[in-house]
Design a protein around this motif. Structure first.
Motif, PDB file in Angstrom:
ATOM      1  N   UNK A 150     -14.152  -8.805 -12.291  1.00  0.00           N
ATOM      2  CA  UNK A 150     -15.307  -8.795 -11.401  1.00  0.00           C
ATOM      3  C   UNK A 150     -16.552  -9.194 -12.190  1.00  0.00           C
ATOM      4  N   UNK A 151     -17.019 -10.448 -12.034  1.00  0.00           N
ATOM      5  CA  UNK A 151     -18.153 -10.932 -12.815  1.00  0.00           C
ATOM      6  C   UNK A 151     -19.479 -10.846 -12.081  1.00  0.00           C
ATOM      7  N   UNK A 152     -19.465 -10.837 -10.788  1.00  0.00           N
ATOM      8  CA  UNK A 152     -20.691 -10.872 -10.016  1.00  0.00           C
ATOM      9  C   UNK A 152     -21.396  -9.518 -10.032  1.00  0.00           C
ATOM     10  N   UNK A 153     -22.634  -9.506 -10.530  1.00  0.00           N
ATOM     11  CA  UNK A 153     -23.378  -8.249 -10.665  1.00  0.00           C
ATOM     12  C   UNK A 153     -23.638  -7.595  -9.315  1.00  0.00           C
ATOM     13  N   UNK A 154     -23.930  -8.391  -8.293  1.00  0.00           N
ATOM     14  CA  UNK A 154     -24.163  -7.844  -6.965  1.00  0.00           C
ATOM     15  C   UNK A 154     -22.894  -7.164  -6.447  1.00  0.00           C
ATOM     16  N   UNK A 155     -21.763  -7.775  -6.698  1.00  0.00           N
ATOM     17  CA  UNK A 155     -20.487  -7.211  -6.268  1.00  0.00           C
ATOM     18  C   UNK A 155     -20.249  -5.858  -6.953  1.00  0.00           C
ATOM     19  N   UNK A 156     -20.611  -5.759  -8.211  1.00  0.00           N
ATOM     20  CA  UNK A 156     -20.466  -4.492  -8.928  1.00  0.00           C
ATOM     21  C   UNK A 156     -21.365  -3.425  -8.312  1.00  0.00           C
ATOM     22  N   UNK A 157     -22.602  -3.810  -7.975  1.00  0.00           N
ATOM     23  CA  UNK A 157     -23.529  -2.841  -7.371  1.00  0.00           C
ATOM     24  C   UNK A 157     -23.017  -2.354  -6.029  1.00  0.00           C
ATOM     25  N   UNK A 158     -22.475  -3.259  -5.220  1.00  0.00           N
ATOM     26  CA  UNK A 158     -21.909  -2.876  -3.920  1.00  0.00           C
ATOM     27  C   UNK A 158     -20.762  -1.903  -4.131  1.00  0.00           C
ATOM     28  N   UNK A 159     -19.912  -2.204  -5.068  1.00  0.00           N
ATOM     29  CA  UNK A 159     -18.766  -1.346  -5.354  1.00  0.00           C
ATOM     30  C   UNK A 159     -19.213   0.037  -5.817  1.00  0.00           C
ATOM     31  N   UNK A 160     -20.185   0.081  -6.715  1.00  0.00           N
ATOM     32  CA  UNK A 160     -20.676   1.369  -7.200  1.00  0.00           C
ATOM     33  C   UNK A 160     -21.376   2.154  -6.093  1.00  0.00           C
ATOM     34  N   UNK A 161     -22.113   1.482  -5.216  1.00  0.00           N
ATOM     35  CA  UNK A 161     -22.751   2.164  -4.090  1.00  0.00           C
ATOM     36  C   UNK A 161     -21.691   2.772  -3.180  1.00  0.00           C
TER      37      UNK A 161
END
Length: 71
Positions: free
Chosen positions: A2-13
């Motif tokens: 998972x490289x996309x930072x926005x995708x990581x933020x969505x996942x963590x939220x």
């Protein structure tokens, strides 16, 4: 991975809303997406923001320090 930072933020939220703690989130995400996808410090910082009511997924500039070029 998972490289996309926005995708990581969505996942963590998503995990934060579910009530999963940062340590467990890091373990679960890294098990699925690959080692070192998310580190504990990243998760803790975002969880702190979420807890304070900031659930925006945009990146916040970390430095409040003024540039020497500012006039």
């Amino acid at each position: 991975m998972c490289d996309d930072k926005m995708q990581k933020r969505v996942l963590l939220l998503h995990y934060w809303i579910k009530g999963v703690n940062a340590t467990e989130v890091v373990r679960q995400v890294n098990d699925i997406e690959g080692d070192e996808t998310v580190n504990i410090r990243q998760a803790q910082r975002l969880f702190k923001r979420f807890k304070e009511g900031d659930i925006s997924l945009e990146r916040i500039e970390d430095s409040g320090r003024m540039s020497s070029f500012d006039s």
